[in-house]
Design a protein around this motif. Structure first.
Motif, PDB file in Angstrom:
ATOM      1  N   ALA A   1       0.837  -1.202   0.000  1.00  0.00           N
ATOM      2  CA  ALA A   1       0.000   0.000   0.000  1.00  0.00           C
ATOM      3  C   ALA A   1       0.872   1.252   0.000  1.00  0.00           C
ATOM      4  CB  ALA A   1      -0.924  -0.006   1.219  1.00  0.00           C
ATOM      5  N   GLU A   2       2.020   1.182   0.677  1.00  0.00           N
ATOM      6  CA  GLU A   2       2.944   2.320   0.698  1.00  0.00           C
ATOM      7  C   GLU A   2       3.489   2.604  -0.701  1.00  0.00           C
ATOM      8  OE1 GLU A   2       2.992  -0.193   2.811  1.00  0.00           O
ATOM      9  OE2 GLU A   2       2.403   0.823   4.674  1.00  0.00           O
ATOM     10  N   ASP A   3       3.794   1.534  -1.458  1.00  0.00           N
ATOM     11  CA  ASP A   3       4.257   1.716  -2.836  1.00  0.00           C
ATOM     12  C   ASP A   3       3.172   2.375  -3.688  1.00  0.00           C
ATOM     13  OD1 ASP A   3       6.852   0.618  -2.592  1.00  0.00           O
ATOM     14  OD2 ASP A   3       6.040  -1.418  -2.730  1.00  0.00           O
ATOM     15  N   TYR A   4       1.946   1.911  -3.501  1.00  0.00           N
ATOM     16  CA  TYR A   4       0.822   2.492  -4.243  1.00  0.00           C
ATOM     17  C   TYR A   4       0.677   3.980  -3.928  1.00  0.00           C
ATOM     18  CZ  TYR A   4      -3.939   3.546  -5.721  1.00  0.00           C
ATOM     19  OH  TYR A   4      -5.043   4.134  -6.306  1.00  0.00           O
ATOM     20  N   ASP A   5       0.708   4.314  -2.653  1.00  0.00           N
ATOM     21  CA  ASP A   5       0.562   5.715  -2.253  1.00  0.00           C
ATOM     22  C   ASP A   5       1.707   6.572  -2.793  1.00  0.00           C
ATOM     23  OD1 ASP A   5      -1.762   5.113  -0.895  1.00  0.00           O
ATOM     24  OD2 ASP A   5      -0.771   4.911   1.064  1.00  0.00           O
ATOM     25  N   ALA A   6       2.917   5.990  -2.835  1.00  0.00           N
ATOM     26  CA  ALA A   6       4.073   6.741  -3.340  1.00  0.00           C
ATOM     27  C   ALA A   6       3.897   7.084  -4.818  1.00  0.00           C
ATOM     28  CB  ALA A   6       5.355   5.940  -3.135  1.00  0.00           C
ATOM     29  N   ILE A   7       3.408   6.130  -5.618  1.00  0.00           N
ATOM     30  CA  ILE A   7       3.179   6.390  -7.040  1.00  0.00           C
ATOM     31  C   ILE A   7       2.080   7.443  -7.222  1.00  0.00           C
ATOM     32  CG2 ILE A   7       2.271   5.400  -9.174  1.00  0.00           C
ATOM     33  CD1 ILE A   7       5.071   4.518  -8.779  1.00  0.00           C
ATOM     34  N   VAL A   8       0.977   7.266  -6.541  1.00  0.00           N
ATOM     35  CA  VAL A   8      -0.149   8.195  -6.698  1.00  0.00           C
ATOM     36  C   VAL A   8       0.252   9.608  -6.279  1.00  0.00           C
ATOM     37  CG1 VAL A   8      -2.458   8.785  -5.843  1.00  0.00           C
ATOM     38  CG2 VAL A   8      -1.928   6.427  -6.482  1.00  0.00           C
ATOM     39  N   SER A   9       0.900   9.742  -5.148  1.00  0.00           N
ATOM     40  CA  SER A   9       1.295  11.080  -4.686  1.00  0.00           C
ATOM     41  C   SER A   9       2.362  11.687  -5.593  1.00  0.00           C
ATOM     42  CB  SER A   9       1.817  11.013  -3.243  1.00  0.00           C
ATOM     43  OG  SER A   9       2.967  10.191  -3.142  1.00  0.00           O
ATOM     44  N   GLY A  10       3.247  10.838  -6.128  1.00  0.00           N
ATOM     45  CA  GLY A  10       4.276  11.331  -7.048  1.00  0.00           C
ATOM     46  C   GLY A  10       3.689  11.886  -8.328  1.00  0.00           C
ATOM     47  N   TRP A  11       2.702  11.172  -8.892  1.00  0.00           N
ATOM     48  CA  TRP A  11       2.049  11.632 -10.132  1.00  0.00           C
ATOM     49  C   TRP A  11       1.216  12.901  -9.865  1.00  0.00           C
ATOM     50  CZ3 TRP A  11       5.169   8.069 -11.230  1.00  0.00           C
ATOM     51  CH2 TRP A  11       5.344   7.609 -12.524  1.00  0.00           C
ATOM     52  N   ALA A  12       0.547  12.913  -8.734  1.00  0.00           N
ATOM     53  CA  ALA A  12      -0.247  14.093  -8.389  1.00  0.00           C
ATOM     54  C   ALA A  12       0.645  15.320  -8.219  1.00  0.00           C
ATOM     55  CB  ALA A  12      -1.034  13.824  -7.105  1.00  0.00           C
ATOM     56  N   ALA A  13       1.821  15.118  -7.621  1.00  0.00           N
ATOM     57  CA  ALA A  13       2.755  16.231  -7.423  1.00  0.00           C
ATOM     58  C   ALA A  13       3.280  16.748  -8.756  1.00  0.00           C
ATOM     59  CB  ALA A  13       3.905  15.784  -6.528  1.00  0.00           C
ATOM     60  N   LYS A  14       3.553  15.827  -9.696  1.00  0.00           N
ATOM     61  CA  LYS A  14       4.011  16.265 -11.023  1.00  0.00           C
ATOM     62  C   LYS A  14       2.933  17.090 -11.718  1.00  0.00           C
ATOM     63  CE  LYS A  14       5.684  12.073 -12.313  1.00  0.00           C
ATOM     64  NZ  LYS A  14       6.347  11.028 -13.137  1.00  0.00           N
ATOM     65  N   LEU A  15       1.718  16.639 -11.627  1.00  0.00           N
ATOM     66  CA  LEU A  15       0.612  17.382 -12.238  1.00  0.00           C
ATOM     67  C   LEU A  15       0.476  18.776 -11.633  1.00  0.00           C
ATOM     68  CD1 LEU A  15      -2.043  14.526 -12.516  1.00  0.00           C
ATOM     69  CD2 LEU A  15      -1.051  15.807 -14.427  1.00  0.00           C
ATOM     70  N   GLU A  16       0.625  18.860 -10.318  1.00  0.00           N
ATOM     71  CA  GLU A  16       0.518  20.162  -9.654  1.00  0.00           C
ATOM     72  C   GLU A  16       1.656  21.090 -10.071  1.00  0.00           C
ATOM     73  OE1 GLU A  16       0.405  22.087  -5.143  1.00  0.00           O
ATOM     74  OE2 GLU A  16       0.240  19.915  -5.418  1.00  0.00           O
ATOM     75  N   ARG A  17       2.871  20.542 -10.153  1.00  0.00           N
ATOM     76  CA  ARG A  17       4.008  21.378 -10.564  1.00  0.00           C
ATOM     77  C   ARG A  17       3.838  21.886 -11.989  1.00  0.00           C
ATOM     78  NH1 ARG A  17       6.901  17.330  -7.518  1.00  0.00           N
ATOM     79  NH2 ARG A  17       7.329  16.150  -9.430  1.00  0.00           N
ATOM     80  N   CYS A  18       3.242  21.064 -12.846  1.00  0.00           N
ATOM     81  CA  CYS A  18       2.980  21.496 -14.222  1.00  0.00           C
ATOM     82  C   CYS A  18       1.894  22.576 -14.267  1.00  0.00           C
ATOM     83  CB  CYS A  18       2.560  20.307 -15.077  1.00  0.00           C
ATOM     84  SG  CYS A  18       3.884  19.122 -15.418  1.00  0.00           S
ATOM     85  N   GLN A  19       0.882  22.405 -13.464  1.00  0.00           N
ATOM     86  CA  GLN A  19      -0.243  23.347 -13.471  1.00  0.00           C
ATOM     87  C   GLN A  19       0.174  24.750 -13.038  1.00  0.00           C
ATOM     88  OE1 GLN A  19      -3.020  21.225 -11.008  1.00  0.00           O
ATOM     89  NE2 GLN A  19      -3.627  19.800 -12.651  1.00  0.00           N
ATOM     90  N   VAL A  20       1.161  24.840 -12.140  1.00  0.00           N
ATOM     91  CA  VAL A  20       1.613  26.164 -11.681  1.00  0.00           C
ATOM     92  C   VAL A  20       2.791  26.676 -12.503  1.00  0.00           C
ATOM     93  CG1 VAL A  20       0.773  25.768  -9.341  1.00  0.00           C
ATOM     94  CG2 VAL A  20       3.139  25.176  -9.908  1.00  0.00           C
ATOM     95  N   GLY A  21       3.196  25.908 -13.532  1.00  0.00           N
ATOM     96  CA  GLY A  21       4.225  26.376 -14.454  1.00  0.00           C
ATOM     97  C   GLY A  21       5.654  26.131 -14.027  1.00  0.00           C
ATOM     98  N   GLN A  22       5.852  25.410 -12.921  1.00  0.00           N
ATOM     99  CA  GLN A  22       7.219  25.138 -12.470  1.00  0.00           C
ATOM    100  C   GLN A  22       7.886  24.035 -13.291  1.00  0.00           C
ATOM    101  OE1 GLN A  22       8.862  26.513  -8.949  1.00  0.00           O
ATOM    102  NE2 GLN A  22       8.028  27.951 -10.433  1.00  0.00           N
ATOM    103  N   GLN A  23       7.157  22.961 -13.570  1.00  0.00           N
ATOM    104  CA  GLN A  23       7.717  21.831 -14.305  1.00  0.00           C
ATOM    105  C   GLN A  23       7.198  21.829 -15.735  1.00  0.00           C
ATOM    106  OE1 GLN A  23       7.687  18.145 -12.179  1.00  0.00           O
ATOM    107  NE2 GLN A  23       8.158  16.889 -13.980  1.00  0.00           N
ATOM    108  N   LYS A  24       8.106  21.546 -16.673  1.00  0.00           N
ATOM    109  CA  LYS A  24       7.762  21.467 -18.093  1.00  0.00           C
ATOM    110  C   LYS A  24       8.325  20.170 -18.664  1.00  0.00           C
ATOM    111  CE  LYS A  24       6.054  25.738 -18.477  1.00  0.00           C
ATOM    112  NZ  LYS A  24       4.691  26.056 -18.975  1.00  0.00           N
ATOM    113  N   TRP A  25       7.887  19.864 -19.863  1.00  0.00           N
ATOM    114  CA  TRP A  25       8.391  18.682 -20.581  1.00  0.00           C
ATOM    115  C   TRP A  25       8.723  19.096 -21.993  1.00  0.00           C
ATOM    116  CZ3 TRP A  25       5.781  14.179 -23.388  1.00  0.00           C
ATOM    117  CH2 TRP A  25       6.584  13.036 -23.380  1.00  0.00           C
TER     118      TRP A  25
END
Length: 527
Positions: free
Chosen positions: A495-519
């Motif tokens: 369950a910890e692995d699952y939470d780590a993936i979900v929170s990691g993807w959510a964090a990437k999405l948030e960083r993109c939405q505020v313009g900090q992270q790009k691809w």
């Protein structure tokens, strides 16, 4: 036991000894001008004649030897004027070539007939020492060798024996000395029948773990350890046997200040940092579950299919896949476009998995190869490749201008470059984003600046495209699908692995939405 280290009057004199022949106080540094030959009483069902076929345990032994010998010699570090310890020297196929240039060679093998054959062939060299010995009891003086060459040896030792021997090797090598070793991995390679098989067919990942754990504490409290330079399969076996299981590695001895508890680990190399943190075995396999089978990059097969056609690949072209991960892109390009792909990655865990997955693609054995290496120090001949392909990898590299110049050199005229990579926005970084970048060891640029560096390296037709909207779409799709597979994922992981993936993807999405992270997607050509 006779004195195995007395200087002899003539080349080739045999001094008797038992199996535990080279231990303890009798040990001495190599003496130029003398040959010391110790032969133990041993027998083996495959050593009666000391032939090539016996050494290789294969009916094609001579054919393999003709291709394998020059290949291995080309991989060895420069041994001109160096002191070399050759373990598993056998009948002397490599001893001859090493002896012609090295200042001293100690050739060691457990098989009596093999070492006698070696002595007969190479005993004319006064600076060669021949030892028939059990390496688990071998002792040498500290810092007495520049290079250790181990051939088909570690696979006959248990893990504890390997660990102890590696620790002793660190003591025997000078600082910056190098260890080259060749082993059979995954399974049997030879086709000769045998009544017993004492071989430990380890995966490359296990060898990596054993090398990482090796250490030696010096008298001043410093810690010596091994640092990986590269690891790869031997082409001779792939060509003649369609067998990618014969692997070679090159490591370097590094010595760093000691740590409080007297053990290594406080000063890991970047390769060890990757393998122990972001790209641990568990980390890789759980990433694969969200990226897709055999992929560890954004969008997996979906984005690979979208981007690769822009390269206009042609049958027979040579591609280097930098940061190849566990092989997905390499397998895809070779299978669908008929190209030759060399996949390179700094993570030993990634390459170990890729090499194991290769066994599922027998039709691609002659098209796809994998190598552990640091691409910032790896050298290839100019104009070796038609394409440099790299996906979400160069974010780890600070000196991109120098690397891009290397890429340009490696490409043939008309060669193509394709990069996708994590980038940053042009606004000042927030503290959270700065901490994320620091924790991951990333070196990020904005898309425009990234493209400019590629152009300044000498590439033409440079395209630098902000693909963040596509990145967000892919991340969202991956996350939605992954959430539906929660139960099956947790059964395989936690369950910890699952939470780590979900929170990691959510964090990437948030960083993109505020313009900090790009691809970014970058395409370029060598004129």
């Amino acid at each position: 036991m006779s004195n195995a280290h007395a200087q002899t009057e003539s080349v080739g004199e045999v001094v008797g000894c038992d199996k535990m022949s080279v231990t303890g106080e009798d040990e001495a540094l190599p003496v130029e001008g003398s040959v010391k030959i110790c032969c133990c009483k041993s027998s083996n069902e495959h050593s009666a004649e000391g032939s090539i076929e016996e050494m290789f345990l294969d009916s094609k032994g001579r054919e393999i030897a003709e291709l394998e010998q020059p290949e291995i010699l080309s991989m060895l570090p420069n041994f001109e004027g160096k002191r070399v310890l050759e373990l598993g020297a056998g009948i002397g196929r490599h001893t001859k070539n090493i002896a012609e240039r090295a200042s001293h060679v100690t050739a060691v093998d457990f098989m009596e007939n093999f070492i006698q054959k070696n002595k007969e062939a190479n005993g004319k060299h006064p600076h060669v020492e021949f030892l028939c010995a059990d390496v688990t009891h071998l002792e040498r003086q500290p810092a007495s060798y520049d290079i250790i060459f181990s051939n088909w040896l570690l696979m006959y030792l248990g893990d504890d024996e390997v660990q102890k021997l590696l620790n002793k090797m660190l003591m025997w090598l000078v600082d910056d000395g190098q260890l080259f070793f060749h082993e059979s991995c995954f399974g049997q390679s030879g086709d000769k029948s045998r009544t017993s098989n004492p071989t430990f067919y380890r995966s490359p990942m296990v060898y990596g773990a054993l090398l990482d754990a090796a250490h030696n504490v010096t008298p001043d409290g410093s810690i010596s350890s091994f640092e990986l330079m590269w690891g790869r399969s031997l082409q001779a076996y792939i060509q003649l046997k369609s067998n990618p299981n014969q692997l070679c590695w090159l490591y370097k001895k590094v010595t760093k200040p000691g740590v409080a508890n007297g053990h290594p680990g406080e000063h890991p190399s970047f390769q060890q940092f990757l393998d122990k943190q972001q790209y641990s075995l568990n980390g890789i396999l759980r990433y694969e579950r969200i990226f897709g089978k055999e992929f560890i990059s954004t969008g997996g097969l979906q984005t690979t299919k979208e981007f690769v056609p822009s390269l206009n690949l042609k049958v027979g072209e040579k591609v280097i896949d930098v940061g190849c991960g566990i092989g997905g892109s390499a397998f895809y390009m070779a299978e669908n476009f008929g190209v030759q792909v060399l996949g390179v990655d700094l993570s030993a865990n990634m390459i170990s998995i890729a090499q194991e997955r290769t066994l599922q693609y027998q039709q691609l054995f002659d098209k796809v190869q994998f190598e552990i290496c640091d691409v910032t120090v790896r050298e290839f001949l100019p104009e070796t490749f038609d394409v440099v392909y790299t996906r979400d990898t160069l974010l780890h590299i600070a000196d991109k201008p120098t690397l891009f110049k290397k890429f340009l050199s490696w490409l043939k005229p008309g060669g193509r470059l394709l990069i996708t990579d994590y980038c940053c926005g042009t606004d000042p970084w927030t503290p959270d984003f700065a901490e994320y970048v620091k924790h991951r060891g990333y070196h990020l640029l904005d898309v425009r600046s990234y493209g400019k560096i590629i152009e300044e390296a000498g590439f033409t037709k440079v395209v630098a495209e902000d693909k963040t909207s596509m990145f967000v779409s892919v991340l969202t799709e991956e996350l939605t699908k992954f959430r539906k597979e929660k139960d099956s994922f947790i059964k395989e992981f936690t369950a910890e692995d699952y939470d780590a993936i979900v929170s990691g993807w959510a964090a990437k999405l948030e960083r993109c939405q505020v313009g900090q992270q790009k691809w970014g997607l970058f395409l370029a050509t060598k004129s």
